[in-house]
Write an enzyme that holds these catalytic residues in place. Sequence first.
Site, PDB file in Angstrom:
ATOM      1  N   CYS A 161     -54.091   7.610  29.818  1.00 35.65           N
ATOM      2  CA  CYS A 161     -52.658   8.069  29.060  1.00 35.65           C
ATOM      3  C   CYS A 161     -52.127   8.689  29.940  1.00 35.65           C
ATOM      4  CB  CYS A 161     -53.149   9.250  28.235  1.00 35.65           C
ATOM      5  SG  CYS A 161     -51.871   9.989  27.253  1.00 35.65           S
ATOM      6  N   ASP A 221       0.996  -1.232  -0.060  1.00 35.46           N
ATOM      7  CA  ASP A 221      -0.062   0.088   0.039  1.00 35.46           C
ATOM      8  C   ASP A 221       0.896   1.268   0.064  1.00 35.46           C
ATOM      9  OD1 ASP A 221      -2.283  -1.188  -0.146  1.00 35.46           O
ATOM     10  OD2 ASP A 221      -2.676  -1.162   2.046  1.00 35.46           O
ATOM     11  N   ALA A 222       2.134   1.350   0.825  1.00 37.77           N
ATOM     12  CA  ALA A 222       2.867   2.335   0.834  1.00 37.77           C
ATOM     13  C   ALA A 222       3.511   2.676  -0.585  1.00 37.77           C
ATOM     14  CB  ALA A 222       3.892   2.047   1.852  1.00 37.77           C
ATOM     15  N   CYS A 253     -53.496  16.673  25.252  1.00 36.64           N
ATOM     16  CA  CYS A 253     -52.536  15.802  25.556  1.00 36.64           C
ATOM     17  C   CYS A 253     -51.271  16.327  24.958  1.00 36.64           C
ATOM     18  CB  CYS A 253     -52.514  14.467  25.231  1.00 36.64           C
ATOM     19  SG  CYS A 253     -51.422  13.338  25.263  1.00 36.64           S
ATOM     20  N   LYS A 275     -31.644 -14.377  -8.436  1.00 37.82           N
ATOM     21  CA  LYS A 275     -32.383 -13.554  -9.474  1.00 37.82           C
ATOM     22  C   LYS A 275     -32.487 -14.442 -10.795  1.00 37.82           C
ATOM     23  CE  LYS A 275     -29.776  -9.208  -8.300  1.00 37.82           C
ATOM     24  NZ  LYS A 275     -28.653  -8.365  -8.400  1.00 37.82           N
ATOM     25  N   LYS A 301     -25.384 -11.592  -0.679  1.00 39.04           N
ATOM     26  CA  LYS A 301     -26.083 -10.376  -0.569  1.00 39.04           C
ATOM     27  C   LYS A 301     -24.982  -9.666   0.710  1.00 39.04           C
ATOM     28  CE  LYS A 301     -30.229  -8.092   0.802  1.00 39.04           C
ATOM     29  NZ  LYS A 301     -29.727  -6.982   1.376  1.00 39.04           N
ATOM     30  N   CYS A 330     -55.270   7.366  23.131  1.00 41.02           N
ATOM     31  CA  CYS A 330     -55.609   8.601  24.318  1.00 41.02           C
ATOM     32  C   CYS A 330     -56.641   9.338  23.475  1.00 41.02           C
ATOM     33  CB  CYS A 330     -54.187   9.280  24.450  1.00 41.02           C
ATOM     34  SG  CYS A 330     -54.563  10.923  25.200  1.00 41.02           S
ATOM     35  N   TYR A 346       2.107   1.766  -3.389  1.00 41.53           N
ATOM     36  CA  TYR A 346       1.195   2.142  -4.263  1.00 41.53           C
ATOM     37  C   TYR A 346       0.751   3.771  -3.828  1.00 41.53           C
ATOM     38  CZ  TYR A 346      -3.903   2.859  -5.750  1.00 41.53           C
ATOM     39  OH  TYR A 346      -4.945   3.383  -6.396  1.00 41.53           O
TER      40      TYR A 346
END
Length: 698
Positions: free
Chosen positions: A422, A45-46, A446, A304, A130, A440, A48
Amino acid sequence: MSGAEDVAVDALDEAAAAAELARLAAVIARHDRLYHQEDAPAISDADYDALVRRNRAIEARFPALVRPDSPSLRVGAAPAEAFGKVVHPVPMLSLDNAMEEAAVVEFLARIRRFLNLTADAPVELLAEPKIDGLSCALRYEAGLLVTGATRGDGTTGEDITANVRTIRDIPQRLDTDDPPPVLEVRGEIFMELEEFRKLNERRASEELPVFANPRNAAAGSVRQLDSTITASRRLRFFAYAWGAAEPPITGSYHGFLERLAAMGLRVNPLNRICRSAEELIAYHAEIGERRAGLGYDIDGVVYKVDDLRLQQRLGFVGRAPRWAIAHKFPAQQAVTVVNDIVIQVGRTGALTPVAQLEPITVGGVVVGRATLHNQDYIEEKDIRVGDTVVVQRAGDVIPQVVEVVTDRRPKGAMPFDFPEICPECGSHAVRLPGEAVRRCTGGLICPAQVEARLEHAVGRDAFDIEGLGKKQVPQLIEAGLLKAPADIFRLAGDPAKAEALAGLEGWGKKKIENLVAAIEARRTIPLDRFILALGIRFIGEANAKLLARHYGTLETWRQAMLAVAGDDEDARSELADIDGIGPKLVDALAEFFREPHNIEALDDLASEVTVEAVASPAGGGSPFSGKTLVFTGSLEQMTRAEAKALAEQLGAKVAGSVSKKTDYVVLGADAGSKAKKAAELGVETLDEAKWLAMAGVS
DNA sequence: AACCCTCGAGGTCA
DNA sequence: CTCGAGGGTT
């Protein structure tokens, strides 16, 4: 080595720089491919990152040389103010879920029924894992990535192009000599478990809050305004669908995915063609076993129909395609204790019991509460305060109490006594026969209902006032600044009120200015939103639109509703004749307009705002829009169900019998009495070919 | 069966 | 904001 890569950036002349940029674009693209397709990076990675930095340094010196496929487009963009909106030309849909094997069998059976196939006819399906991430749409024009968007509500998403460009699995340019003019690739952005672990380690060491799970981490990363942060998170992508496409996609779904892979997009290697329910279920089981070793989270598998012509014939029901289904894994469960059951009072006065749980981690998040829905639900499961219960996250999201572990019930635990008063206002809470909820009766006395109604009125689908939400509304009520919806507008109109605001905690000058501006911006409102804002029972977004379209103006609607409330038969039948408005809705509207204080509140609000008239829907594009169709006889090109679905898609209503309200009768082979009836009534008839032609199906 | 409404939980970002 | 459940309506 040619040596070009060793030359210091400062020493390059323009020609050498152009060549070097071309080389870097190719090299970086190759490493991207190795990284995402083979999962076998050839460099660290470095190293890159060093390539990317060199590319950027050269571009900084020679801005004119920046290539359209430059790798720096992945990270360069300056932080945006906010995300723009992207309208999906083709809506992004959700899938129906199957939790049980029986539902998978039924799914296949329904496909065969719909297509008029025998029960053992072969149907090929592509099964795929998935991924638990966030779906995203990538638009390529002439092979170049131009936008990336979130799913949003399916119709409109957020523009995350700058962030999407930082994802290495997503090419800036499709790797093909013959790119399609338009191709919108859809797929899932997600974070691998290893990256998630490292990210949280980093955040913990910096004393930042850690992410609850990889999906949230991916969502958080994608929603960064500063794309360099997104770039540092190493997100990944799998493609699995398309939206807009020119030329249209044809052939098979797996063929489409193969073409995507060839163009440099990443496709899940675990996808597999299956030919029967047994094979699908076996795939589900196999992926379930391998789940822990995949390195990323999945919450099930998706099936699918592979043949795209069949997909098209199957079409959609509601928002979900008939040709696909998600087969989920069982939800993760945990055991905890119910510390208390509290009652919440909603906008309509509904009393909803909520279990307060001893906090517990289920599937990666801490769950502390779970709705118990209603009295029956509590009684059926016999949930008591103090009980030990099994908790799961339904669909891996919503906490749910599954069952009580009765052996662990403490002595003396009493059945829950559902209140008939209530808890917020002391009014009677009544449960009508046949209904599950207790409500209620306090109405506007209320405080809980008043608050919920105001929150509803300022909500996104109604007045949509920015800066007023669940936090501010109670505060302003408390301060005596808000009581009825009309008060919202007096906040902006009355200087004394604005002054009172300034005395409240958390309301600085700027914030008040913003709020006033937001309120003023909403003084003009379309009738449908106005109706919705009133918070009448059963009148949500859709029904408010129906009413607005039918009556057009506030005054017409108001007069009609008053007449309905006064039991005027004509007004009542006009209302009941609107398609989608039934007796309960008529009653609810009548009840609302029989209360003088409701009318007062409505008029008060109307005096503060300008209500825009709403036009009834125009004819629309199709010749069938707004028309009533009847099908009779046996159709040859498609089944009755398909024809009905198609007609409805075109805006038509499909009726079962011919009447004088029928606009067209479509005659299949051996049409009988309905053809005769059509002739008698003089209703226009179409044969199958004519109908298909008018419907735009060749 | 399809659609709509209502309500709830939990998350991230500004 | 997103997801889902449950109950109501058509």
